[in-house]
Enzyme design. Sequence first.
Site, mmCIF file in Angstrom:
data_model
loop_
_atom_site.group_PDB
_atom_site.id
_atom_site.type_symbol
_atom_site.label_atom_id
_atom_site.label_comp_id
_atom_site.label_asym_id
_atom_site.label_seq_id
_atom_site.Cartn_x
_atom_site.Cartn_y
_atom_site.Cartn_z
ATOM 1 N N ASP A 177 0.854 -1.185 0.000
ATOM 2 C CA ASP A 177 0.000 0.000 0.000
ATOM 3 C C ASP A 177 0.892 1.238 0.000
ATOM 4 O O ASP A 177 2.097 1.153 0.282
ATOM 5 C CB ASP A 177 -0.937 -0.008 1.215
ATOM 6 C CG ASP A 177 -2.252 0.740 0.936
ATOM 7 O OD1 ASP A 177 -2.339 1.434 -0.104
ATOM 8 O OD2 ASP A 177 -3.179 0.636 1.756
ATOM 9 N N ASP A 178 0.269 2.370 -0.340
ATOM 10 C CA ASP A 178 1.071 3.602 -0.367
ATOM 11 C C ASP A 178 1.467 4.036 1.043
ATOM 12 O O ASP A 178 2.582 4.473 1.268
ATOM 13 C CB ASP A 178 0.342 4.734 -1.132
ATOM 14 C CG ASP A 178 -1.102 4.948 -0.677
ATOM 15 O OD1 ASP A 178 -1.587 4.220 0.209
ATOM 16 O OD2 ASP A 178 -1.747 5.863 -1.234
ATOM 17 N N ASP A 232 -1.747 4.477 8.053
ATOM 18 C CA ASP A 232 -2.034 5.618 8.932
ATOM 19 C C ASP A 232 -2.548 5.084 10.270
ATOM 20 O O ASP A 232 -1.774 4.870 11.207
ATOM 21 C CB ASP A 232 -3.043 6.538 8.228
ATOM 22 C CG ASP A 232 -3.288 7.836 8.962
ATOM 23 O OD1 ASP A 232 -3.245 7.839 10.196
ATOM 24 O OD2 ASP A 232 -3.550 8.870 8.306
#
Length: 166
Positions: A102-103, A106
């Site tokens: 994934d980028d 969070d």
Amino acid sequence: MSERLPHEKGFHVSWDQLHRDSRALAWRLDGKGPNNGEWRAVVGITRGGMAPAMIVARELDIRVVDTVAVKSYDHQSQSEAQVLKHPDRELMGDGEGVLIIDDLVDSGKTLEIVRSMYPKAHFATVYAKPVGHPMVDTFITEVSQDTWIFFPWDMALQYVEPYRGK
Ligand SMILES: O=P(O)(O)OC[C@H]1O[C@H](OP(=O)(O)OP(=O)(O)O)[C@H](O)[C@@H]1O
Ligand code: HPA
Ligand SMILES: [Mg+2]
């Protein structure tokens, strides 16, 4: 998104920076797979994981690429994480030998739900915030929790006033 705000800082990532950081991620993962160092497949978490997943697959010469789609945010509530599209079942198994990309991580909610489905997969992101650390196995750059990361696909070139304005 309101519960994620306010973010005091912005971290603006260009295409060039994303390419460099995704390459660095690939190089870090090279030779670390469970089968003689090899990985069987790359799975990108849509949509933000797709560009990094493609770059990692290219660097590591992995031709088998799939996607998993997770909707974790429904404006107000983060608790309704749903999987909208699964990768190929036969390919995945319990995830062993599969790199899931994934980028960023969070809160970790997105990775948490994917991890629960593929506990033996390796989870990697380009960027990570501290709360999400426990959910990610490998990442490149850490930013503080109060930083919002702006990705190149969400930005455009635009005019800015000179520092010494009129
Ligand atoms: O660790 P978390 O708090 O779950 O947040 C991280 C996820 O949030 C963003 O995706 P988003 O759901 O905004 O969708 P997108 O990838 O389609 O932009 C980002 O691309 C991660 O997938
Ligand atoms: O910092 C962020 N930037 C972009 N998308 C996100 N999704 C969760 N956190 C972020
Ligand atoms: Mg995403």
